[in-house]
Design an enzyme around this catalytic site. Structure first.
Site, PDB file in Angstrom:
ATOM      1  N   ASP A  13      41.774 -46.744 -44.053  1.00  0.00           N
ATOM      2  CA  ASP A  13      40.470 -46.879 -43.381  1.00  0.00           C
ATOM      3  C   ASP A  13      40.595 -47.245 -41.907  1.00  0.00           C
ATOM      4  OD1 ASP A  13      39.293 -46.358 -45.840  1.00  0.00           O
ATOM      5  OD2 ASP A  13      39.189 -48.475 -46.364  1.00  0.00           O
ATOM      6  N   LYS A  16      41.234 -42.668 -39.445  1.00  0.00           N
ATOM      7  CA  LYS A  16      42.012 -41.416 -39.381  1.00  0.00           C
ATOM      8  C   LYS A  16      41.088 -40.200 -39.305  1.00  0.00           C
ATOM      9  CE  LYS A  16      43.938 -42.509 -43.279  1.00  0.00           C
ATOM     10  NZ  LYS A  16      43.401 -43.865 -43.484  1.00  0.00           N
ATOM     11  N   GLY A  40      38.678 -41.646 -48.155  1.00  0.00           N
ATOM     12  CA  GLY A  40      37.335 -41.415 -47.609  1.00  0.00           C
ATOM     13  C   GLY A  40      37.468 -41.410 -46.100  1.00  0.00           C
ATOM     14  N   HIS A  41      37.436 -40.217 -45.517  1.00  0.00           N
ATOM     15  CA  HIS A  41      37.641 -40.088 -44.074  1.00  0.00           C
ATOM     16  C   HIS A  41      36.311 -39.739 -43.419  1.00  0.00           C
ATOM     17  CE1 HIS A  41      42.202 -39.176 -44.758  1.00  0.00           C
ATOM     18  NE2 HIS A  41      41.811 -40.338 -45.246  1.00  0.00           N
ATOM     19  N   THR A 129      40.601 -47.359 -56.853  1.00  0.00           N
ATOM     20  CA  THR A 129      39.329 -46.673 -56.615  1.00  0.00           C
ATOM     21  C   THR A 129      38.784 -46.026 -57.901  1.00  0.00           C
ATOM     22  OG1 THR A 129      40.486 -44.644 -56.000  1.00  0.00           O
ATOM     23  CG2 THR A 129      39.933 -46.160 -54.208  1.00  0.00           C
ATOM     24  N   GLN A 224      45.238 -42.822 -46.904  1.00  0.00           N
ATOM     25  CA  GLN A 224      45.651 -44.222 -47.108  1.00  0.00           C
ATOM     26  C   GLN A 224      46.401 -44.719 -45.865  1.00  0.00           C
ATOM     27  OE1 GLN A 224      46.285 -41.962 -50.163  1.00  0.00           O
ATOM     28  NE2 GLN A 224      44.139 -42.458 -50.340  1.00  0.00           N
TER      29      GLN A 224
HETATM   30  P1  GDP Z   1      39.776 -43.461 -42.546  1.00  0.00           P
HETATM   31  O1  GDP Z   1      39.843 -43.565 -44.018  1.00  0.00           O
HETATM   32  O2  GDP Z   1      41.021 -43.915 -41.877  1.00  0.00           O
HETATM   33  O3  GDP Z   1      39.355 -42.101 -42.075  1.00  0.00           O
HETATM   34  O4  GDP Z   1      38.624 -44.470 -42.064  1.00  0.00           O
HETATM   35  P2  GDP Z   1      37.168 -44.627 -42.739  1.00  0.00           P
HETATM   36  O5  GDP Z   1      36.349 -43.445 -42.400  1.00  0.00           O
HETATM   37  O6  GDP Z   1      37.300 -44.979 -44.179  1.00  0.00           O
HETATM   38  O7  GDP Z   1      36.657 -45.940 -42.012  1.00  0.00           O
HETATM   39  C1  GDP Z   1      36.515 -46.018 -40.645  1.00  0.00           C
HETATM   40  C2  GDP Z   1      35.042 -46.355 -40.334  1.00  0.00           C
HETATM   41  O8  GDP Z   1      34.950 -46.794 -38.988  1.00  0.00           O
HETATM   42  C3  GDP Z   1      34.111 -45.153 -40.432  1.00  0.00           C
HETATM   43  O9  GDP Z   1      32.853 -45.592 -40.841  1.00  0.00           O
HETATM   44  C4  GDP Z   1      34.067 -44.629 -39.000  1.00  0.00           C
HETATM   45  O10 GDP Z   1      32.862 -43.905 -38.716  1.00  0.00           O
HETATM   46  C5  GDP Z   1      34.117 -45.917 -38.236  1.00  0.00           C
HETATM   47  N1  GDP Z   1      34.770 -45.844 -36.920  1.00  0.00           N
HETATM   48  C6  GDP Z   1      35.856 -45.116 -36.539  1.00  0.00           C
HETATM   49  N2  GDP Z   1      36.213 -45.432 -35.265  1.00  0.00           N
HETATM   50  C7  GDP Z   1      35.342 -46.371 -34.844  1.00  0.00           C
HETATM   51  C8  GDP Z   1      35.216 -47.126 -33.641  1.00  0.00           C
HETATM   52  O11 GDP Z   1      36.001 -46.991 -32.701  1.00  0.00           O
HETATM   53  N3  GDP Z   1      34.202 -48.035 -33.579  1.00  0.00           N
HETATM   54  C9  GDP Z   1      33.325 -48.226 -34.607  1.00  0.00           C
HETATM   55  N4  GDP Z   1      32.370 -49.133 -34.458  1.00  0.00           N
HETATM   56  N5  GDP Z   1      33.421 -47.530 -35.764  1.00  0.00           N
HETATM   57  C10 GDP Z   1      34.416 -46.636 -35.884  1.00  0.00           C
HETATM   58  P1  IMO Z   2      41.764 -43.755 -46.782  1.00  0.00           P
HETATM   59  O1  IMO Z   2      42.486 -42.432 -46.768  1.00  0.00           O
HETATM   60  C1  IMO Z   2      41.773 -47.885 -48.186  1.00  0.00           C
HETATM   61  C2  IMO Z   2      43.532 -48.626 -52.142  1.00  0.00           C
HETATM   62  C3  IMO Z   2      42.618 -49.083 -53.273  1.00  0.00           C
HETATM   63  C4  IMO Z   2      43.578 -49.954 -54.040  1.00  0.00           C
HETATM   64  C5  IMO Z   2      44.899 -49.194 -53.936  1.00  0.00           C
HETATM   65  C6  IMO Z   2      45.217 -48.313 -55.130  1.00  0.00           C
HETATM   66  O2  IMO Z   2      40.291 -43.633 -46.741  1.00  0.00           O
HETATM   67  O3  IMO Z   2      42.330 -44.684 -45.781  1.00  0.00           O
HETATM   68  P2  IMO Z   2      44.213 -45.978 -55.936  1.00  0.00           P
HETATM   69  O4  IMO Z   2      42.823 -45.594 -56.363  1.00  0.00           O
HETATM   70  O5  IMO Z   2      44.722 -45.193 -54.775  1.00  0.00           O
HETATM   71  O6  IMO Z   2      45.195 -45.992 -57.055  1.00  0.00           O
HETATM   72  O7  IMO Z   2      44.082 -47.518 -55.453  1.00  0.00           O
HETATM   73  O8  IMO Z   2      44.780 -48.384 -52.771  1.00  0.00           O
HETATM   74  N1  IMO Z   2      43.128 -47.363 -51.474  1.00  0.00           N
HETATM   75  C7  IMO Z   2      42.610 -47.305 -50.239  1.00  0.00           C
HETATM   76  N2  IMO Z   2      42.249 -48.286 -49.384  1.00  0.00           N
HETATM   77  N3  IMO Z   2      41.666 -46.595 -47.810  1.00  0.00           N
HETATM   78  C8  IMO Z   2      42.037 -45.603 -48.646  1.00  0.00           C
HETATM   79  O9  IMO Z   2      42.075 -44.308 -48.265  1.00  0.00           O
HETATM   80  C9  IMO Z   2      42.506 -45.932 -49.940  1.00  0.00           C
HETATM   81  N4  IMO Z   2      42.930 -45.214 -50.998  1.00  0.00           N
HETATM   82  C10 IMO Z   2      43.329 -46.101 -51.917  1.00  0.00           C
HETATM   83  O10 IMO Z   2      41.520 -49.802 -52.784  1.00  0.00           O
HETATM   84  O11 IMO Z   2      43.753 -51.183 -53.393  1.00  0.00           O
HETATM   85 MG    MG Z   3      38.768 -44.373 -45.588  1.00  0.00          MG
END
Ligand code: GDP
Ligand code: IMO
Ligand code: MG
Length: 440
Positions: A13, A16, A40-41, A129, A224
């Site tokens: 999270d 990416k 979840g990207h 998850t 991840q």
């Molecule tokens: P990922 O899994 O690495 O793609 O990250 P996620 O999408 O799960 O979580 C990142 C969250 O931060 C999302 O809701 C993005 O829209 C938000 N986000 C990304 N970059 C920024 C930033 O620079 N500032 C803020 N406030 N939010 C951001």
């Molecule tokens: P992105 O790509 C954050 C965490 C789960 C749990 C552990 C194992 O959005 O960054 P799983 O269901 O994969 O067997 O769970 O990994 N986890 C993540 N945490 N971002 C993710 O993906 C994750 N995918 C799995 O919360 O701790």
């Molecule tokens: Mg994510």
């Protein structure tokens, strides 16, 4: 050759999705190499928010091709649903999205097994998850997994599903539970789901290698993060795949020599979803404030993310494991209102200072984080596009990170949208991109 790999440098999270969508403009193909719909990207484009789980984030750029590699575990229903959401938003996939014939499938019995394991009185509760990711990878390495290619032969597919269901029934019965699933019903519904995916199924390794040899630039998208990697993460509190750089080669069938650069994405602080040690976790109101300001709730499960301070030993570890060329720091704006900002610069283990990450989880859980506190800038950086426009204290914070990790910072994200980004000129990222990146 310009094939760039983007990996998460923390516990996932990190942002990416935003980074890959942004960088994708300079590439022709984007490819996911591991994980499944546990990812979840998030990509924000104007008033639209997309959360991509299996499909690479670059799909939102209409001129790009997208690949789901052999290292990804695919739930066909989840993938079809994701395709449907994209199509509804005018993003077409035929001829643009390709799925590996060697990717393994996730079945409902994988989720059933996961529920049993997570709720077992004796086992370790990981806080997964619940998507069946771990059990699907277990079947893969146990050599009983069912791959996308198997769905082209109905008879063989039915036999494979039947033997797997029998095996799962026995495994769940041994734990005192029961699995009420009919193998032939599952097989029928999966044959139909897979039939709908068949037009997208190819040998993605051959495709990528051919395209790379023809000079096409490929962006590789990790899911991840490094600390969730099954080998290098905080085992057993990890996911079941190789999220680190090495996973890109095995998960796509490309040689390490094909990768010209690796960038790591890290938040300006740290979060983690699920259980397991988190040395710099802020348990107090500060953690709550980060969660609120950063909207730190899982994009897949909606669970509140645990929040804490930047952890330098972990980032240095991540830089080493992945061989990072550059760092991308996201969510700087989330720190805007803080009076002061602690950064964990080392750990203390039994009175001794160290930068090492202990392999044993009980030791990692016991380390004492040593903090260096920096003054906050108390000024908005939200949407800032130029490094010079950042408050001096924000620049000092970033400079401190650069020095401590020993890796240059090539990009800074100051908001969820594409335009809310600072691209640092003259950094290694410039040289690694196949075409100059213009941030609109
Ligand atoms: P990922 O899994 O690495 O793609 O990250 P996620 O999408 O799960 O979580 C990142 C969250 O931060 C999302 O809701 C993005 O829209 C938000 N986000 C990304 N970059 C920024 C930033 O620079 N500032 C803020 N406030 N939010 C951001
Ligand atoms: P992105 O790509 C954050 C965490 C789960 C749990 C552990 C194992 O959005 O960054 P799983 O269901 O994969 O067997 O769970 O990994 N986890 C993540 N945490 N971002 C993710 O993906 C994750 N995918 C799995 O919360 O701790
Ligand atoms: Mg994510």
């Amino acid at each position: 050759m310009r094939n760039l790999l983007v990996v998460g440098a923390q516990w996932g999270d990190e942002g990416k999705g935003k980074v890959v969508d942004l960088l994708a403009e300079s590439f022709q193909i984007v490819a996911r190499y591991q994980g499944g719909h546990n990812a979840g990207h998030t990509v924000v484009i104007g008033s639209q928010t997309f959360v991509l789980q299996l499909i690479p984030s670059g799909i939102l750029r209409k001129e790009l091709k997208a690949v789901i590699g052999n290292g990804v575990v695919v739930d066909p229903a989840a993938l079809l649903q994701e395709i449907e959401v994209l199509e509804k938003n005018g993003i077409t996939t035929p001829g643009r999205l390709f799925i590996s014939n060697r990717a393994h499938l996730i079945f409902p019995y994988h989720q059933a097994i996961e529920r049993v394991m997570e709720n077992s009185a004796t086992g370790q509760k990981i806080g997964t998850t619940s998507r069946g990711i771990g059990p699907a990878y277990e079947d893969k390495t146990g050599r009983r997994g069912i791959r996308v290619a198997d769905s082209f032969d109905e008879k063989q597919f039915r036999e494979l599903v039947a033997s797997n269901v029998e095996e799962k029934k026995a495994a769940i019965a041994a734990k005192g539970g029961s699995l009420q699933m009919d193998a032939q019903e599952i097989a029928s519904s999966y044959l139909e789901l897979c039939r709908r995916l068949h037009p997208l199924v190819i040998d993605t390794s051959k495709y990528l290698n051919n395209e790379m040899s023809a000079g096409k630039a490929v962006l590789l998208e990790g899911a991840q993060g490094t600390l969730l990697d099954v080998d290098h993460g905080t085992y057993p509190f990890v996911t079941s795949s190789n999220a680190t750089a090495g996973g890109a080669c095995t998960g796509l069938g490309i040689a390490p020599t094909r990768i010209s650069g690796i960038v790591g994405v890290a938040k300006a602080y740290t979060t983690r979803v699920g259980n397991g040690p988190f040395p710099s976790e802020a348990h107090d109101v500060a953690g709550e404030a980060l969660r609120k300001r950063g909207h730190e709730f899982g994009s897949v499960t909606g669970r509140p993310r645990r929040c804490g301070w930047l952890d330098i030993p972990l980032l240095r570890y991540s830089a080493m494991i992945n061989g990072l060329d550059a760092l991308i720091i996201t969510k700087l704006d989330v720190l805007d209102e803080l009076e002061e900002i602690p950064i964990c610069t080392s750990y203390e283990i039994a009175g001794k200072s160290t930068l090492e990450i202990p392999a044993r989880i009980d030791e990692l859980a016991r380390v004492q984080p040593v903090y260096h506190t920096m003054p906050g800038w108390k000024q908005s950086t939200f949407g800032c596009k130029r490094y010079e426009d950042l408050p001096a204290k924000a620049r000092a914070y970033l400079e401190f990170i650069r020095k401590q990790v020993g890796i240059e910072i090539s990009m800074i994200s100051t908001g969820p949208e594409r335009s809310q980004t600072i691209l640092m000129p003259g950094t290694r990222l410039d040289k690694l991109l196949p075409a100059p990146l213009v941030i609109h």
